[in-house]
Design a protein around this motif. Structure first.
Motif, PDB file in Angstrom:
ATOM      1  N   GLY A  82       0.812  -1.216   0.000  1.00  0.00           N
ATOM      2  CA  GLY A  82       0.000   0.000   0.000  1.00  0.00           C
ATOM      3  C   GLY A  82       0.840   1.259   0.000  1.00  0.00           C
ATOM      4  N   GLY A  83       1.879   1.285   0.843  1.00  0.00           N
ATOM      5  CA  GLY A  83       2.737   2.462   0.903  1.00  0.00           C
ATOM      6  C   GLY A  83       3.515   2.678  -0.378  1.00  0.00           C
ATOM      7  N   GLN A  84       4.015   1.599  -0.963  1.00  0.00           N
ATOM      8  CA  GLN A  84       4.741   1.704  -2.228  1.00  0.00           C
ATOM      9  C   GLN A  84       3.828   2.200  -3.340  1.00  0.00           C
ATOM     10  N   ARG A  85       2.615   1.683  -3.360  1.00  0.00           N
ATOM     11  CA  ARG A  85       1.661   2.080  -4.394  1.00  0.00           C
ATOM     12  C   ARG A  85       1.309   3.561  -4.280  1.00  0.00           C
ATOM     13  N   GLN A  86       1.156   4.030  -3.045  1.00  0.00           N
ATOM     14  CA  GLN A  86       0.822   5.442  -2.849  1.00  0.00           C
ATOM     15  C   GLN A  86       1.951   6.343  -3.317  1.00  0.00           C
ATOM     16  N   ARG A  87       3.184   5.933  -3.092  1.00  0.00           N
ATOM     17  CA  ARG A  87       4.326   6.721  -3.562  1.00  0.00           C
ATOM     18  C   ARG A  87       4.388   6.739  -5.089  1.00  0.00           C
ATOM     19  N   VAL A  88       3.975   5.645  -5.712  1.00  0.00           N
ATOM     20  CA  VAL A  88       3.957   5.591  -7.178  1.00  0.00           C
ATOM     21  C   VAL A  88       2.906   6.555  -7.731  1.00  0.00           C
ATOM     22  N   TRP A  89       1.750   6.609  -7.086  1.00  0.00           N
ATOM     23  CA  TRP A  89       0.714   7.554  -7.520  1.00  0.00           C
ATOM     24  C   TRP A  89       1.200   9.002  -7.361  1.00  0.00           C
ATOM     25  N   ILE A  90       1.937   9.255  -6.293  1.00  0.00           N
ATOM     26  CA  ILE A  90       2.504  10.591  -6.119  1.00  0.00           C
ATOM     27  C   ILE A  90       3.531  10.875  -7.219  1.00  0.00           C
ATOM     28  N   ALA A  91       4.290   9.844  -7.607  1.00  0.00           N
ATOM     29  CA  ALA A  91       5.252   9.999  -8.709  1.00  0.00           C
ATOM     30  C   ALA A  91       4.526  10.375  -9.996  1.00  0.00           C
ATOM     31  N   MET A  92       3.361   9.773 -10.236  1.00  0.00           N
ATOM     32  CA  MET A  92       2.590  10.115 -11.429  1.00  0.00           C
ATOM     33  C   MET A  92       2.164  11.581 -11.385  1.00  0.00           C
ATOM     34  N   ALA A  93       1.733  12.037 -10.189  1.00  0.00           N
ATOM     35  CA  ALA A  93       1.342  13.439 -10.040  1.00  0.00           C
ATOM     36  C   ALA A  93       2.542  14.360 -10.265  1.00  0.00           C
ATOM     37  N   LEU A  94       3.719  13.938  -9.802  1.00  0.00           N
ATOM     38  CA  LEU A  94       4.927  14.736 -10.013  1.00  0.00           C
ATOM     39  C   LEU A  94       5.305  14.793 -11.487  1.00  0.00           C
ATOM     40  N   ALA A  95       5.124  13.668 -12.184  1.00  0.00           N
ATOM     41  CA  ALA A  95       5.450  13.618 -13.612  1.00  0.00           C
ATOM     42  C   ALA A  95       4.585  14.591 -14.409  1.00  0.00           C
ATOM     43  N   GLN A  96       3.472  14.979 -13.829  1.00  0.00           N
ATOM     44  CA  GLN A  96       2.587  15.950 -14.480  1.00  0.00           C
ATOM     45  C   GLN A  96       3.193  17.343 -14.459  1.00  0.00           C
ATOM     46  N   GLU A  97       4.231  17.518 -13.617  1.00  0.00           N
ATOM     47  CA  GLU A  97       4.986  18.778 -13.504  1.00  0.00           C
ATOM     48  C   GLU A  97       4.089  19.970 -13.182  1.00  0.00           C
ATOM     49  N   THR A  98       3.216  19.796 -12.211  1.00  0.00           N
ATOM     50  CA  THR A  98       2.381  20.904 -11.770  1.00  0.00           C
ATOM     51  C   THR A  98       2.976  21.523 -10.516  1.00  0.00           C
ATOM     52  N   GLU A  99       2.645  22.766 -10.289  1.00  0.00           N
ATOM     53  CA  GLU A  99       3.131  23.451  -9.094  1.00  0.00           C
ATOM     54  C   GLU A  99       2.204  23.238  -7.909  1.00  0.00           C
ATOM     55  N   ILE A 100       0.980  22.748  -8.173  1.00  0.00           N
ATOM     56  CA  ILE A 100      -0.002  22.519  -7.108  1.00  0.00           C
ATOM     57  C   ILE A 100      -0.444  21.058  -7.170  1.00  0.00           C
ATOM     58  N   ILE A 101      -0.400  20.380  -6.027  1.00  0.00           N
ATOM     59  CA  ILE A 101      -0.819  18.981  -5.955  1.00  0.00           C
ATOM     60  C   ILE A 101      -1.891  18.835  -4.882  1.00  0.00           C
ATOM     61  N   PHE A 102      -3.018  18.245  -5.256  1.00  0.00           N
ATOM     62  CA  PHE A 102      -4.118  17.978  -4.334  1.00  0.00           C
ATOM     63  C   PHE A 102      -4.138  16.488  -4.006  1.00  0.00           C
ATOM     64  N   LEU A 103      -4.355  16.174  -2.734  1.00  0.00           N
ATOM     65  CA  LEU A 103      -4.422  14.774  -2.315  1.00  0.00           C
ATOM     66  C   LEU A 103      -5.597  14.596  -1.358  1.00  0.00           C
ATOM     67  N   ASP A 104      -6.463  13.638  -1.672  1.00  0.00           N
ATOM     68  CA  ASP A 104      -7.632  13.373  -0.841  1.00  0.00           C
ATOM     69  C   ASP A 104      -7.352  12.166   0.051  1.00  0.00           C
ATOM     70  N   GLU A 105      -7.068  12.435   1.325  1.00  0.00           N
ATOM     71  CA  GLU A 105      -6.766  11.401   2.312  1.00  0.00           C
ATOM     72  C   GLU A 105      -5.672  10.440   1.822  1.00  0.00           C
ATOM     73  N   PRO A 106      -4.472  10.954   1.575  1.00  0.00           N
ATOM     74  CA  PRO A 106      -3.388  10.117   1.022  1.00  0.00           C
ATOM     75  C   PRO A 106      -2.888   9.033   1.963  1.00  0.00           C
TER      76      PRO A 106
END
Length: 278
Positions: A142-166
């Motif tokens: 679960g923890g590894q998967r959550q970090r991968v999803w965050i990596a996907m959000a980072l790959a989007q190269e946005t300055e603002i990241i929203f997370l709903d109960e990460p």
């Protein structure tokens, strides 16, 4: 500095209004956490700000522009969202999932460029998931998967990241791992982080700014010292909290709490009054 704010925002489903006349500012390059009881409108607010759902009235302004009129691809270059229970197609590798974050930047036939691959590798490295690049997402913890999803959000190269109960469904160690990663992204890369958390002490420890919601309205917004108080927690959660100081961070923390006496009656009374008026 404020790049993102809402004004007189009303959000609902059908005739049911969830968020009411909400005006709020999101501090730039800080971590903002939204807290409140179940059903108070936290996730609904996040979805409306990121345009996953429409709002009934009011405005969401980003960089001086109404996001309702913003080009979808341009908006996706500015903000990314990690939903509460993200789902990926079965059988995807970590590298494939993270590559989806490059979609807003692709043109033509959507083929990945050298720059895309560089950003994907960077996102994997930053989140400590590079070793999983060829592994199936389904095979991760679960923890590894959550970090991968965050990596996907980072790959989007946005300055603002929203997370709903990460941190939902993660054990204590993995919760801390994810929150420390978000804090690192904020401090080292100046990413603006906006998230919903249930754990008050985690919210106080990692947030620079807190927004406390009750019944779709803001009860209090401000620093942790301003929001994590006995009065605010009593109003928002109907608890009598003992507030102390975290010995490691010196931030306020909820040491212990009891239900407010007659809290159930306090919650039910407005409902009974409304029923009697019918």
């Amino acid at each position: 500095m404020v790049r993102l704010y809402t004004k007189d925002l009303n959000i609902g489903y059908g005739e049911r209004l969830i968020v009411k006349d909400l005006t709020a500012s999101i501090p730039d390059k800080q971590i903002t956490t939204i807290i409140g009881a179940n059903g108070c409108g936290k996730s609904t607010l996040l979805k409306a700000i990121t345009r996953i759902i429409s709002h009934q009235s009011g405005t969401v302004i980003l960089d001086g522009e109404n996001i309702a009129k913003e080009n979808t691809k341009l908006l996706a270059k500015k903000m990314a969202i990690l939903p509460q229970t993200p789902e990926s197609a079965s059988g995807l590798t970590v590298g494939e999932l993270v590559s989806y974050g490059r979609f807003p930047h692709q043109t033509g036939f959507g083929r990945l460029t050298k720059k895309d691959y560089e950003v994907i590798d960077w996102a994997l490295e930053v989140t400590g998931t590079a070793e999983f690049k060829s592994r199936s997402v389904d095979a991760l913890s679960g923890g590894q998967r959550q970090r991968v999803w965050i990596a996907m959000a980072l790959a989007q190269e946005t300055e603002i990241i929203f997370l709903d109960e990460p941190t939902t469904y993660l054990d204590m160690a993995h919760q801390l791992e994810v929150l420390e990663l978000l804090q690192k992204l904020n401090r080292e890369q100046e990413r603006t982080i906006v998230m919903v958390l249930h754990d008050l002490n985690q919210a106080a420890r990692f947030a620079d700014y807190l927004i406390a919601l009750k019944n779709g309205e803001i009860v209090k917004a401000g620093t942790c010292e301003e929001v994590i108080t006995q009065e605010v927690l009593r109003d928002v959660f109907h608890i009598d909290a003992l507030i102390g100081r975290d010995p490691r961070t010196n931030k306020p923390m909820c040491v212990t709490y009891d239900l407010v006496r007659n809290a159930e009656q306090e919650i039910r009374q407005p409902l009974l009054s409304a029923a009697g008026a019918l």
